[in-house]
Design a protein around this motif. Structure first.
Motif, PDB file in Angstrom:
ATOM      1  N   ALA A   1       0.634  -1.106  -0.135  1.00 47.96           N
ATOM      2  CA  ALA A   1      -0.022   0.024  -0.192  1.00 47.96           C
ATOM      3  C   ALA A   1       0.892   1.110   0.090  1.00 47.96           C
ATOM      4  CB  ALA A   1      -0.839  -0.068   1.199  1.00 47.96           C
TER       5      ALA A   1
ATOM      6  N   THR B   1       2.365   1.880  -3.604  1.00 45.66           N
ATOM      7  CA  THR B   1       1.408   2.221  -4.366  1.00 45.66           C
ATOM      8  C   THR B   1       0.823   3.555  -4.117  1.00 45.66           C
ATOM      9  OG1 THR B   1       0.649  -0.109  -4.582  1.00 45.66           O
ATOM     10  CG2 THR B   1      -1.129   1.542  -5.043  1.00 45.66           C
ATOM     11  N   GLU B   2       0.700   3.891  -2.950  1.00 46.27           N
ATOM     12  CA  GLU B   2       0.203   5.374  -2.441  1.00 46.27           C
ATOM     13  C   GLU B   2       1.336   6.307  -2.990  1.00 46.27           C
ATOM     14  OE1 GLU B   2      -2.425   6.193  -0.591  1.00 46.27           O
ATOM     15  OE2 GLU B   2      -1.787   8.132  -1.062  1.00 46.27           O
ATOM     16  N   ARG B   3       2.638   6.044  -2.954  1.00 40.65           N
ATOM     17  CA  ARG B   3       3.533   7.117  -3.451  1.00 40.65           C
ATOM     18  C   ARG B   3       3.643   7.208  -4.800  1.00 40.65           C
ATOM     19  NH1 ARG B   3       7.906   9.457  -0.110  1.00 40.65           N
ATOM     20  NH2 ARG B   3       7.219   8.794   1.937  1.00 40.65           N
TER      21      ARG B   3
ATOM     22  N   GLU C   1      -5.148  -2.128  -3.572  1.00 38.53           N
ATOM     23  CA  GLU C   1      -4.423  -1.227  -4.436  1.00 38.53           C
ATOM     24  C   GLU C   1      -5.172  -0.534  -5.464  1.00 38.53           C
ATOM     25  OE1 GLU C   1      -0.767  -3.019  -6.013  1.00 38.53           O
ATOM     26  OE2 GLU C   1      -0.467  -4.320  -4.234  1.00 38.53           O
TER      27      GLU C   1
ATOM     28  N   ILE D   1      -6.786   2.774  -3.937  1.00 39.94           N
ATOM     29  CA  ILE D   1      -5.412   3.797  -3.733  1.00 39.94           C
ATOM     30  C   ILE D   1      -5.394   4.547  -5.106  1.00 39.94           C
ATOM     31  CG2 ILE D   1      -3.013   4.218  -3.133  1.00 39.94           C
ATOM     32  CD1 ILE D   1      -3.177   1.755  -1.313  1.00 39.94           C
TER      33      ILE D   1
ATOM     34  N   HIS E   1      -6.361   8.715  -6.432  1.00 41.40           N
ATOM     35  CA  HIS E   1      -5.575   9.751  -6.817  1.00 41.40           C
ATOM     36  C   HIS E   1      -5.950   9.963  -8.251  1.00 41.40           C
ATOM     37  CE1 HIS E   1      -2.571  10.226  -3.732  1.00 41.40           C
ATOM     38  NE2 HIS E   1      -2.881   9.105  -3.385  1.00 41.40           N
TER      39      HIS E   1
END
Ligand code: GLA
Ligand code: GLA
Length: 681
Positions: free
Chosen positions: A129, A132-134, A233, A236, A240
């Motif tokens: 996570a 994936t977030e980055r 994922e 997330i 975005h």
């Protein structure tokens, strides 16, 4: 929710996996130049980049990916950006061995390859996570981004203690109480009763045959556990970039994931397809998995990976003969693909896949592979506006269900020769050879769009599925059901009477008294009411009819004189039963007869053997899988979209040749998916 059309926008996407971290940056310039030359519009980046993006825990390096995405964007190439979570870096397994999967016998599956993660590991999920977030925060608004590709070919199984705890939570949710679980698993058998939840384990290596209901629930659980990783994922990246479709690539006809459940969670369905170019029925394997991908997607889908030539994972890996990559790519387009991509762009010089073919081979752009790749790019560019987003015409459904697959392929059954996938393939082949384009469908799905429904064999059928089938036939549908169907309920309990009573009523059968599986070298002969004879293999059953007409009888063996194939009028519809596997020609003849009686016509008629015909979006695709040039007689006038030339009367197809015909007098009604032309003119 976004879908594939948001990425394709009226084109057929073309490209492949691009792994530039394997090359010095100078090479990237040549890559983009040659991509342009080949007509590449889409590359999938970052599938295996975790160690490069996060070389040490929490230390990120995105500079190279910034430069790469900008470079691709500057050259007009869209990016399918992958989360790199299929291949965690060595530091994760080294510092957190509990993230590594354990096999059934408790041994650890180590790093040094790929896919070494336990789907139930909180530490793996936390780290996946985080990266994936980055990635999503940094690139979610990048202008090159067209799609997200989560992970890669989810398929790792695990039997560790963390998995055991997760499995117990899943079971509590499914069964509620221990009493219910004991009942569902039939634990009265062999003293398997569970007194406490903590006693329950994943089905680890054991002394003898393991509990089949436990194995079935574990297969369901593993698919769900992996799907939880996917959806985490997905959520997330979608947060975005809500307008960008999200997918993951499935292996073709893969046992480990319930594709119907997975497809519901994806914005787009993507499939990897590697038919054996040396197998006589490689093209049919392609057609089958393409039909499955289209059916999972409920429309256009993405061919995420295929090979331009040899793979590296068969015992003998041979290249594709000239023309085959084009033919099989056009087949995928005919069957609903709106993206044609390869593994991979540039052939690796190192690592486990250095002998796997690519779009740009070791021998460089002067090689015939690159010329073929470039020509295919031009073909797809021409077809895109007429094809992209359009539906495929299919009025037959072949019923398929992972639950039935899992439950039927367990130890301790009547015959290990009844192989789920082989059996589906044999039935699909009969329809494919007759050019009846076939969707695949879940047995509880809405079947009203189909005039013909076939069941190669579904050992497990839920009450909802049985009611659905009965209603389908009662209201006018034609059903052809195969052997060993409707035997078990959702928990793999044998239904009263051996085969479900609702199904027997539909089929006009009083009973299936015995299953008589055949040995590998055994052939039976069956005689039809007209006196014709056909051979059959694999399986036989001792049937007692109750209203059904006998279409064919067994002529020899213990079952001589008994019905082999039956047909029964039920309500407004008709239900056939095949208690044995007719030889390929005979199976084709039976299914063709059922289709004709149901009012169906193939996509085109009177074609030479080996020519596949599929209708998509008002176009007729003709694909020559045979060994030589053929001529197809077709009434009407058309334009071949591949050549831009008009034609009438006869279409000539080279070996591995194809034509995509648009009738010259196309009317809007012809664009309807079930429009019939030119065969009916
Ligand atoms: C052995 C066992 C029985 C049963 C049979 C089945 O004899 O003792 O419990 O499993 O095999 O053939
Ligand atoms: C799979 C994987 C790719 C590559 C190919 C090789 O499809 O997703 O990374 O390993 O197999 O055929």
């Amino acid at each position: 929710m976004p879908d594939l059309n948001d990425a394709t926008r009226g084109r057929i996407l073309y490209g492949g996996d691009y792994n530039p971290e394997q090359w010095p940056e100078e090479t990237w310039q040549e890559d983009v130049r040659l991509m342009r030359q080949a007509g590449v519009t889409s590359v999938t980046v970052g599938v295996f980049s975790w160690a490069r993006l996060e070389p040490a825990p929490g230390a990120y390096d995105f500079d190279w990916l910034d430069r790469l995405l900008d470079l691709l964007h500057a050259h007009g190439i869209g990016v399918v950006l992958a989360t790199p979570t299929a291949s965690p870096p060595p530091w994760l397994g080294h510092r957190h061995p509990e993230t590594l999967p354990q096999a059934e016998n408790g041994t650890t599956v180590w790093y040094g390859s790929r896919n070494q993660f336990c789907a139930s590991s909180p530490e793996y999920r936390r780290r996946a996570a985080a990266i994936t977030e980055r990635l999503a925060a940094r690139y979610g608004a990048h202008p090159a981004l067209t799609m997200w590709h989560v992970n890669n070919e989810y398929g790792t199984h695990c039997w560790c203690d963390e998995t055991a705890a997760h499995f117990r939570r899943w079971l509590q949710h499914r069964h509620g109480t221990l009493e219910e679980l004991n009942s569902a698993w039939g634990t009265a058998f062999w003293s398997q009763h569970y007194a406490e939840w903590d006693e329950i384990l994943p089905p680890r290596q054991a002394q003898y045959i393991r509990n089949p209901a436990q194995l079935l629930d574990f297969a369901r659980f593993t698919s769900d556990a992996l799907l939880e990783c996917y959806t985490a994922e997905h959520a997330i990246v979608a947060r975005h970039s809500p307008a960008i479709p999200v997918t993951t690539n499935h292996m073709p006809f893969w046992r480990g994931q319930d594709g119907w459940a997975w497809a519901k969670q994806q914005d787009a369905v993507a499939l990897d397809i590697y038919p054996d170019p040396d197998h006589a029925l490689g093209a049919q394997h392609g057609a089958l998995v393409q039909d499955l991908a289209r059916s999972m997607a409920g429309g256009p889908w993405m061919l995420m990976e295929q090979a331009t030539g040899a793979v590296n994972w068969r015992p003998v890996n041979r290249p594709k003969p000239h023309g085959l990559t084009r033919l099989w790519s056009l087949q995928a387009v005919a069957r609903g693909a709106d993206a044609i991509c390869f593994f991979q762009w540039r052939q690796s010089r190192q690592g486990a896949e250095k002998f796997h073919s690519a779009m740009l081979p070791h021998s460089g752009p002067g090689h015939r592979t690159f010329r073929e790749v470039t020509a295919l790019g031009a073909d797809l560019d021409r077809l895109g506006p007429a094809v992209s987003g359009t539906p495929v015409a299919a009025d037959t459904a072949l019923l398929h269900d992972w639950d039935a697959w899992w439950a039927s392929e367990q130890p301790g059954r009547p015959s290990e020769l009844l192989d789920y996938q082989e059996n589906v393939t044999a039935w699909h082949r009969a329809l494919w050879e007759a050019n009846h384009t076939t969707d695949l469908a879940h047995p509880a799905a809405d079947l009203t769009p189909y005039r013909l429904v076939v069941i190669p064999s579904l050992y497990l059928l839920t009450d909802a599925a049985l009611d659905n089938l009965a209603a389908y036939v009662r209201t006018g549908g034609t059903l052809v059901a195969g052997y060993f169907t409707g035997v078990a309920d959702h928990q793999d309990r044998i239904r009263p009477g051996g085969v479900d009573a609702r199904l027997r009523e539909v089929l006009g059968l009083a009973a299936v008294h015995q299953w008589w599986p055949l040995n590998a070298d055994e052939t039976l002969h069956c005689t039809t009411a007209d006196g014709d004879t056909f051979e059959s293999t694999l399986w036989a059953e001792e049937l007692e009819t109750a209203g059904a007409e006998t279409v064919a009888r067994y002529r020899d063996g213990e079952l001589a004189g008994h019905p082999a194939v039956t047909r029964h009028a039920h309500g407004e519809g008709t239900a056939w039963y095949l208690s044995t596997r007719p030889a390929p020609d005979a199976l084709r003849a039976l299914l063709t007869r059922a289709a004709r009686e149901a009012g169906l016509r193939p996509a085109a008629e009177h074609l030479p053997a080996g020519v596949e015909a599929v209708r998509r979006g008002g176009l007729l695709f003709l694909l020559n899988h045979g060994p030589q040039q053929v001529s197809c007689d077709l009434p009407g006038h058309w334009e071949d979209l591949l050549t831009g030339k008009p034609g009438t009367g006869t279409v000539t197809l080279e070996r591995h040749g194809a034509a995509v015909l648009r009738p010259a007098d196309l009317r809007p009604a012809d664009l309807h998916p079930t429009a019939m032309y030119p065969a009916e003119q």
